[in-house]
Design a protein around this motif. Structure first.
Motif, PDB file in Angstrom:
ATOM      1  N   ASN A 277       0.798  -1.235   0.000  1.00  0.00           N
ATOM      2  CA  ASN A 277       0.000   0.000   0.000  1.00  0.00           C
ATOM      3  C   ASN A 277       0.827   1.281   0.000  1.00  0.00           C
ATOM      4  OD1 ASN A 277      -2.103  -1.776   0.164  1.00  0.00           O
ATOM      5  ND2 ASN A 277      -2.438  -1.492   2.376  1.00  0.00           N
ATOM      6  N   HIS A 278       2.011   1.221   0.604  1.00  0.00           N
ATOM      7  CA  HIS A 278       2.828   2.446   0.720  1.00  0.00           C
ATOM      8  C   HIS A 278       4.268   2.153   0.336  1.00  0.00           C
ATOM      9  CE1 HIS A 278      -0.574   4.081   2.954  1.00  0.00           C
ATOM     10  NE2 HIS A 278      -0.579   2.951   3.612  1.00  0.00           N
ATOM     11  N   PRO A 279       4.460   1.654  -0.890  1.00  0.00           N
ATOM     12  CA  PRO A 279       5.812   1.199  -1.260  1.00  0.00           C
ATOM     13  C   PRO A 279       6.863   2.304  -1.142  1.00  0.00           C
ATOM     14  CG  PRO A 279       4.354   1.315  -3.178  1.00  0.00           C
ATOM     15  CD  PRO A 279       3.494   1.480  -1.980  1.00  0.00           C
ATOM     16  N   GLU A 280       6.496   3.544  -1.520  1.00  0.00           N
ATOM     17  CA  GLU A 280       7.515   4.604  -1.530  1.00  0.00           C
ATOM     18  C   GLU A 280       8.070   4.838  -0.126  1.00  0.00           C
ATOM     19  OE1 GLU A 280       3.907   6.222  -0.197  1.00  0.00           O
ATOM     20  OE2 GLU A 280       4.237   4.883  -1.873  1.00  0.00           O
ATOM     21  N   LEU A 281       7.176   4.814   0.883  1.00  0.00           N
ATOM     22  CA  LEU A 281       7.623   5.024   2.266  1.00  0.00           C
ATOM     23  C   LEU A 281       8.397   3.819   2.787  1.00  0.00           C
ATOM     24  CD1 LEU A 281       4.551   6.680   4.019  1.00  0.00           C
ATOM     25  CD2 LEU A 281       6.849   7.642   3.752  1.00  0.00           C
ATOM     26  N   LEU A 282       7.794   2.664   2.625  1.00  0.00           N
ATOM     27  CA  LEU A 282       8.404   1.476   3.212  1.00  0.00           C
ATOM     28  C   LEU A 282       9.790   1.218   2.618  1.00  0.00           C
ATOM     29  CD1 LEU A 282       7.164  -1.388   4.852  1.00  0.00           C
ATOM     30  CD2 LEU A 282       8.370  -2.085   2.772  1.00  0.00           C
ATOM     31  N   GLU A 283       9.876   1.358   1.295  1.00  0.00           N
ATOM     32  CA  GLU A 283      11.136   1.030   0.630  1.00  0.00           C
ATOM     33  C   GLU A 283      12.248   2.006   1.005  1.00  0.00           C
ATOM     34  OE1 GLU A 283      10.216   0.468  -3.544  1.00  0.00           O
ATOM     35  OE2 GLU A 283       8.601  -0.920  -2.984  1.00  0.00           O
TER      36      GLU A 283
ATOM     37  N   PHE B 157       4.262  -1.765  10.329  1.00  0.00           N
ATOM     38  CA  PHE B 157       4.810  -0.500   9.855  1.00  0.00           C
ATOM     39  C   PHE B 157       3.991   0.626  10.473  1.00  0.00           C
ATOM     40  CE2 PHE B 157       4.695   2.857   6.434  1.00  0.00           C
ATOM     41  CZ  PHE B 157       6.013   3.277   6.587  1.00  0.00           C
ATOM     42  N   VAL B 158       4.675   1.551  11.128  1.00  0.00           N
ATOM     43  CA  VAL B 158       3.991   2.701  11.718  1.00  0.00           C
ATOM     44  C   VAL B 158       4.615   3.952  11.114  1.00  0.00           C
ATOM     45  CG1 VAL B 158       3.565   4.012  13.841  1.00  0.00           C
ATOM     46  CG2 VAL B 158       3.530   1.508  13.897  1.00  0.00           C
TER      47      VAL B 158
ATOM     48  N   LYS C 179       4.901 -24.493  16.662  1.00  0.00           N
ATOM     49  CA  LYS C 179       5.679 -24.557  15.423  1.00  0.00           C
ATOM     50  C   LYS C 179       6.081 -23.170  14.911  1.00  0.00           C
ATOM     51  CE  LYS C 179       2.795 -26.920  12.797  1.00  0.00           C
ATOM     52  NZ  LYS C 179       1.613 -27.042  13.686  1.00  0.00           N
ATOM     53  N   ALA C 180       5.420 -22.162  15.438  1.00  0.00           N
ATOM     54  CA  ALA C 180       5.619 -20.827  14.863  1.00  0.00           C
ATOM     55  C   ALA C 180       6.977 -20.239  15.230  1.00  0.00           C
ATOM     56  CB  ALA C 180       4.519 -19.891  15.335  1.00  0.00           C
ATOM     57  N   SER C 181       7.623 -19.667  14.232  1.00  0.00           N
ATOM     58  CA  SER C 181       8.824 -18.860  14.439  1.00  0.00           C
ATOM     59  C   SER C 181       8.432 -17.405  14.241  1.00  0.00           C
ATOM     60  CB  SER C 181       9.892 -19.221  13.407  1.00  0.00           C
ATOM     61  OG  SER C 181      10.451 -20.467  13.706  1.00  0.00           O
ATOM     62  N   LEU C 182       9.121 -16.516  14.941  1.00  0.00           N
ATOM     63  CA  LEU C 182       8.772 -15.100  14.805  1.00  0.00           C
ATOM     64  C   LEU C 182       9.931 -14.334  14.168  1.00  0.00           C
ATOM     65  CD1 LEU C 182       7.077 -14.652  18.303  1.00  0.00           C
ATOM     66  CD2 LEU C 182       5.951 -14.988  16.096  1.00  0.00           C
ATOM     67  N   PHE C 183       9.762 -14.010  12.904  1.00  0.00           N
ATOM     68  CA  PHE C 183      10.734 -13.193  12.178  1.00  0.00           C
ATOM     69  C   PHE C 183      10.051 -11.867  11.850  1.00  0.00           C
ATOM     70  CE2 PHE C 183      14.446 -15.900  10.823  1.00  0.00           C
ATOM     71  CZ  PHE C 183      14.157 -16.969  11.655  1.00  0.00           C
ATOM     72  N   ASN C 184       9.773 -11.117  12.888  1.00  0.00           N
ATOM     73  CA  ASN C 184       9.015  -9.878  12.732  1.00  0.00           C
ATOM     74  C   ASN C 184       9.915  -8.706  12.390  1.00  0.00           C
ATOM     75  OD1 ASN C 184       6.658 -11.151  13.374  1.00  0.00           O
ATOM     76  ND2 ASN C 184       6.645 -10.487  15.519  1.00  0.00           N
ATOM     77  N   HIS C 185       9.381  -7.850  11.559  1.00  0.00           N
ATOM     78  CA  HIS C 185      10.090  -6.606  11.272  1.00  0.00           C
ATOM     79  C   HIS C 185       9.205  -5.426  11.653  1.00  0.00           C
ATOM     80  CE1 HIS C 185      13.494  -4.636   9.244  1.00  0.00           C
ATOM     81  NE2 HIS C 185      12.646  -3.633   9.240  1.00  0.00           N
ATOM     82  N   VAL C 186       9.719  -4.595  12.532  1.00  0.00           N
ATOM     83  CA  VAL C 186       8.955  -3.428  12.968  1.00  0.00           C
ATOM     84  C   VAL C 186       9.657  -2.188  12.436  1.00  0.00           C
ATOM     85  CG1 VAL C 186       8.188  -2.089  14.959  1.00  0.00           C
ATOM     86  CG2 VAL C 186       8.135  -4.588  15.036  1.00  0.00           C
ATOM     87  N   LEU C 187       8.895  -1.355  11.764  1.00  0.00           N
ATOM     88  CA  LEU C 187       9.462  -0.131  11.227  1.00  0.00           C
ATOM     89  C   LEU C 187       8.599   1.025  11.722  1.00  0.00           C
ATOM     90  CD1 LEU C 187      11.495   1.174   9.326  1.00  0.00           C
ATOM     91  CD2 LEU C 187      10.102   0.433   7.399  1.00  0.00           C
ATOM     92  N   VAL C 188       9.184   1.871  12.560  1.00  0.00           N
ATOM     93  CA  VAL C 188       8.450   3.017  13.095  1.00  0.00           C
ATOM     94  C   VAL C 188       9.125   4.276  12.571  1.00  0.00           C
ATOM     95  CG1 VAL C 188       7.720   4.241  15.185  1.00  0.00           C
ATOM     96  CG2 VAL C 188       7.857   1.745  15.199  1.00  0.00           C
ATOM     97  N   VAL C 189       8.366   5.092  11.852  1.00  0.00           N
ATOM     98  CA  VAL C 189       8.936   6.317  11.296  1.00  0.00           C
ATOM     99  C   VAL C 189       8.109   7.507  11.779  1.00  0.00           C
ATOM    100  CG1 VAL C 189       9.539   7.580   9.201  1.00  0.00           C
ATOM    101  CG2 VAL C 189       9.683   5.070   9.224  1.00  0.00           C
ATOM    102  N   ALA C 190       8.759   8.441  12.439  1.00  0.00           N
ATOM    103  CA  ALA C 190       8.093   9.689  12.804  1.00  0.00           C
ATOM    104  C   ALA C 190       8.712  10.780  11.933  1.00  0.00           C
ATOM    105  CB  ALA C 190       8.291  10.003  14.273  1.00  0.00           C
ATOM    106  N   ASP C 191       7.897  11.349  11.077  1.00  0.00           N
ATOM    107  CA  ASP C 191       8.410  12.373  10.164  1.00  0.00           C
ATOM    108  C   ASP C 191       8.685  13.675  10.930  1.00  0.00           C
ATOM    109  OD1 ASP C 191       9.211  13.509   7.756  1.00  0.00           O
ATOM    110  OD2 ASP C 191       7.674  12.396   6.646  1.00  0.00           O
ATOM    111  N   THR C 192       9.219  14.653  10.252  1.00  0.00           N
ATOM    112  CA  THR C 192       9.642  15.897  10.890  1.00  0.00           C
ATOM    113  C   THR C 192       8.606  16.435  11.880  1.00  0.00           C
ATOM    114  OG1 THR C 192      10.712  16.391   8.808  1.00  0.00           O
ATOM    115  CG2 THR C 192      10.579  18.196  10.397  1.00  0.00           C
ATOM    116  N   GLY C 193       9.027  16.656  13.103  1.00  0.00           N
ATOM    117  CA  GLY C 193       8.150  17.264  14.105  1.00  0.00           C
ATOM    118  C   GLY C 193       7.047  16.355  14.635  1.00  0.00           C
ATOM    119  N   ALA C 194       7.029  15.103  14.210  1.00  0.00           N
ATOM    120  CA  ALA C 194       5.962  14.201  14.663  1.00  0.00           C
ATOM    121  C   ALA C 194       6.303  13.607  16.024  1.00  0.00           C
ATOM    122  CB  ALA C 194       5.755  13.093  13.644  1.00  0.00           C
ATOM    123  N   GLU C 195       5.244  13.139  16.721  1.00  0.00           N
ATOM    124  CA  GLU C 195       5.466  12.506  18.026  1.00  0.00           C
ATOM    125  C   GLU C 195       4.604  11.270  18.159  1.00  0.00           C
ATOM    126  OE1 GLU C 195       5.062  15.031  21.459  1.00  0.00           O
ATOM    127  OE2 GLU C 195       6.340  16.561  20.533  1.00  0.00           O
TER     128      GLU C 195
END
Ligand SMILES: Nc1ncnc2c1ncn2[C@@H]1O[C@H](COP(=O)(O)OP(=O)(O)OP(=O)(O)O)[C@@H](O)[C@H]1O
Ligand SMILES: [Mg+2]
Lengths: 434, 259
Positions: A122-128, A156-157, A179-195
């Motif tokens: 949905n948001h390839p430009e940001l995620l990539e 992705f946040v 049986k589950a393995s957890l290969f999670n990727h967390v990406l948190v991005v706060a843009d300029t001035g964000a909190e």
């Protein structure tokens, strides 16, 4: 060579296709798979991992049922969520996104909270732009490559410019399939001035597991942004793993970490913050209780590149039984980071003669005009304190409990969600008493 | 029934060195005993040994509370039996608030199901803190952490007033107190004074005893009680020092080092 593994590249790429993953993620998987064999294994200081099995994954994805409503959530999940007040929560059950609730406010402000796979579509430009570029690289070592190759969850946040998210965003990962393995990727991005405040919890209903952990979090705070990152992990025994949580700051940005690392398994933790922007800062608070035969290594590093940056590391560990942990704290001030301040404090409390806790504070300083300091200690519960408390009628057990809670309080108090704080307290309690 | 605390021929060692060399003292509820004596003569050792400090080893003698030897009890059991020690150097406990600690301490001596209810507790705490002129925020601060010397002493008395033991041993409760604080602390102790309270007050100064009038005064030297008397003994010590006692008893070195 130890730590060898058999991996079927075709199967992984087929699964990726069948799940309609973005071409970008498939590309990353391919890149990782191609490089895997030539990369070095991690070498955590003072912990030998040559006998650890990070690789035997039987099922890359297990399918789990989603939850229809908050009422359907199992008890372990309900315990970490403030059911009454929770505004923003995303729940992942093993490798399946199982429940999402986001406030209208959040959505209307343009904040994105999506599974990593949805976000890639949905948001390839940001995620990539941010995925495994600034904070963690695919070809850093075998485990980061393995992570990218087997990626099977995460979130992705993204918080747009100048948006201040009022309520915390909470991610809960429920591990209830052996049986589950957890290969999670967390990406948190706060843009300029964000909190934003982001809190993740790993919970389990299992006594043991057959899977592996390989979790990567990348936390990006652009200029003037502010991120509070809280995590409380309570995973079962036998989930051997590698957990990397890294941050990168812009000018005057803040990334504060509050991490309650309560897993019962053997884990190598890498928590690194790159203070790139001038005037940026990071406060790292870590608490750990080790028990049984558990082995852990906590390497916490704050690297100062920007001028006038401030890094503060505070780690408190309690070691029981025959548990053994290494607490490496590194404050690294690079050349040019003038007027920076690197502080750290590591304290380890040993509750049994067989427990081991190594606190190693390290300061690396390539610049003259800086302030730096460290304190470290490892010792037993103070008998004089116990005497004082017992002389007022408290039992030895109760007195010990109070001293240990007091010892961990500076970190526990900094956890940003009340329900999570209470749960962390309860887990500490349970771990100390049993 | 009036309780009695009897210290009989108490010998105490620390790291293999004998510090107390046969202390005898009997305290009844309703009585206030003052213990005086030069530095290093074993006063704190006596207090700590009665309460069960882990570094002090009792090699001989007994401490009986209504006939029961408390030396056989764990430290917390001694507290439940009715003993209290206000320490010369109270510990600091981080992360535990004063009021949470006090409530746990009160409940620790009560049966399960008979815990003090929160309202009763708060009322009692407020009243005692008022009485000791303590700032309200002392209740929510961590136990003794960052307290000034005088604040710690006041906090010891607060605990005493909350726990209402049968016998309280107060080790230099007056040291580090300003004049006003001394009056307030004395007022607190006098408030407890009565037929159900006995106390052993260790002090270097007559000044405290002007506010809390003792029934008996004892002098310790060389790890023993060498002289006992009434309140006039303390007055004489204040005026004349210890030399006359040493002369009277033929003591040259008053410390526990003496053979
Ligand atoms: N931990 C210890 N190790 C060695 N000696 C000790 C220890 N604690 C006390 N002592 C010694 O025991 C003796 C008596 O000490 P104690 O504290 O009972 O004296 P005191 O009468 O209370 O003195 P003060 O008036 O200065 O408080 C002293 O010589 C002291 O040095
Ligand atoms: Mg003393």
């Amino acid at each position: 060579m130890e730590n060898e593994f058999v991996i079927n590249k075709d199967e992984i790429l087929e699964a990726s296709k069948a799940r309609e993953e973005s071409a970008f993620l498939t590309e990353k998987r391919t890149e990782a798979l191609d490089k895997l064999n030539s990369l070095d294994m991690i070498k955590p200081d003072k912990t030998r991992v040559s006998k650890w099995d990070f690789f035997t994954v039987t099922d890359q994805f297990v399918e789990s049922e989603a939850f229809g409503s908050i009422e359907e959530l199992p008890q372990v999940v309900r315990e970490v969520i403030d059911i009454e007040t929770v505004e923003n929560v995303i729940i992942q059950r093993n490798n399946t996104e199982a429940f999402v609730k986001l406030s209208d406010d959040l959505v209307s402000q343009g904040v994105i909270v999506e599974s990593i796979f949805d976000a890639a579509n949905n948001h390839p430009e940001l995620l990539e732009k941010y995925f495994m570029t600034d904070a963690v690289q695919i070809d850093e070592n075998k485990l980061t490559a393995y992570h990218a190759a087997l990626l099977n969850g995460g979130v992705f946040v993204y918080v747009p410019k100048n948006v201040q998210v009022k309520d915390p965003i909470q991610m809960v990962v429920l591990h209830d399939d052996e049986k589950a393995s957890l290969f999670n990727h967390v990406l948190v991005v706060a843009d300029t001035g964000a909190e934003v405040t982001y809190v993740e919890n790993y919970v389990t209903t299992l006594e043991s597991g057959k899977g592996k952990l390989n979790i990567v979090s990348e936390v990006i705070a652009k200029d003037n942004a502010k991120i509070k990152y809280g995590a409380v992990d309570f995973l079962a025994k036998a989930l051997v793993g590698y957990i990397v949580r890294r941050g990168v700051t812009g000018n005057d940005a803040v990334i504060d970490w509050a991490l309650g690392l309560m897993n019962d398994s053997d884990v190598i933790y890498d928590n690194t913050t790159y203070l790139m922007g001038s005037g940026s800062s990071s406060d790292v608070k870590i608490v750990h209780v080790g028990r049984g035969n558990q082995k852990s290594n906590f390497t916490t590093e704050v690297i100062h590149y920007g001028k006038e940056t401030t890094g503060n590391i505070l780690k408190h560990g309690v070691m029981k039984d025959s548990a053994s942990s290494v607490f490496n704290g590194i404050g690294y001030i690079k050349h040019g980071a003038t007027n920076s301040d690197a502080q750290q404090e590591s304290r380890v409390l040993m509750l049994s003669p067989k427990a081991r806790g190594d606190a190693n504070p390290i300061l690396l300083i390539d610049e003259d005009e800086v302030v730096a300091g460290h304190a470290a200690s490892a010792g037993q519960v103070d008998e004089i304190q116990l005497f004082y408390l017992m002389s007022r009628g408290l039992s030895r057990q109760e007195a010990e409990r109070l001293v240990i809670h007091g010892f961990l309080a500076p970190v526990v108090e900094s956890i940003p969600i009340e329900s999570v704080k209470q749960l962390l307290t309860a887990v500490i309690e349970e771990k100390i008493v049993n | 029934m009036t309780s009695v605390l009897e210290i009989k021929d108490l010998h105490v060692e620390i790291e293999g060195k004998e510090i107390l060399k046969g202390v005898n003292l009997t305290i009844k509820q309703g009585e206030i005993h003052a213990v005086m004596g030069p530095n290093g003569t074993g006063k704190s050792t006596l207090a700590q040994a009665i309460m069960g400090h882990p570094s002090y080893e009792v090699t001989k003698g007994e401490v009986l509370l209504d006939g029961e030897n408390v030396l056989e009890l764990e430290v917390d059991e001694r507290a439940h039996a009715g003993l209290f020690l206000a320490m010369q150097y109270p510990s600091e406990i981080s992360g535990v608030t004063n009021s949470d600690f006090l409530r746990s301490a009160i409940n620790a001596s009560r049966e399960e199901g008979d815990e003090i209810n929160l309202m009763q507790f708060i009322k009692k705490l407020d009243k005692n803190m008022d009485y000791l002129e303590m700032d309200q925020d002392m209740a929510t601060r961590y136990l003794n952490e960052g307290f000034s010397g005088g604040e710690k002493k006041r906090n010891e008395i607060l605990q005493l007033m909350m726990l209402e033991p049968k016998f309280a041993i107060l080790d230099e409760i007056d040291s580090g107190l300003d004049i006003d604080a001394l009056k307030i602390v004395s007022k607190g102790i006098n408030e407890l004074r009565g037929p159900e309270f006995g106390s052993l007050i260790i002090t270097h100064y007559q000044r405290l005893l002007n506010y809390i009038e003792p029934d008996f005064v004892h002098v310790m030297m060389q790890g023993k009680v060498v002289k006992s008397g009434g309140k006039e003994l303390a007055e004489r010590l204040e005026n004349e020092g210890y030399d006359w006692i040493k002369e009277e008893l033929g003591i040259e070195d008053e410390t526990v080092e003496a053979e």
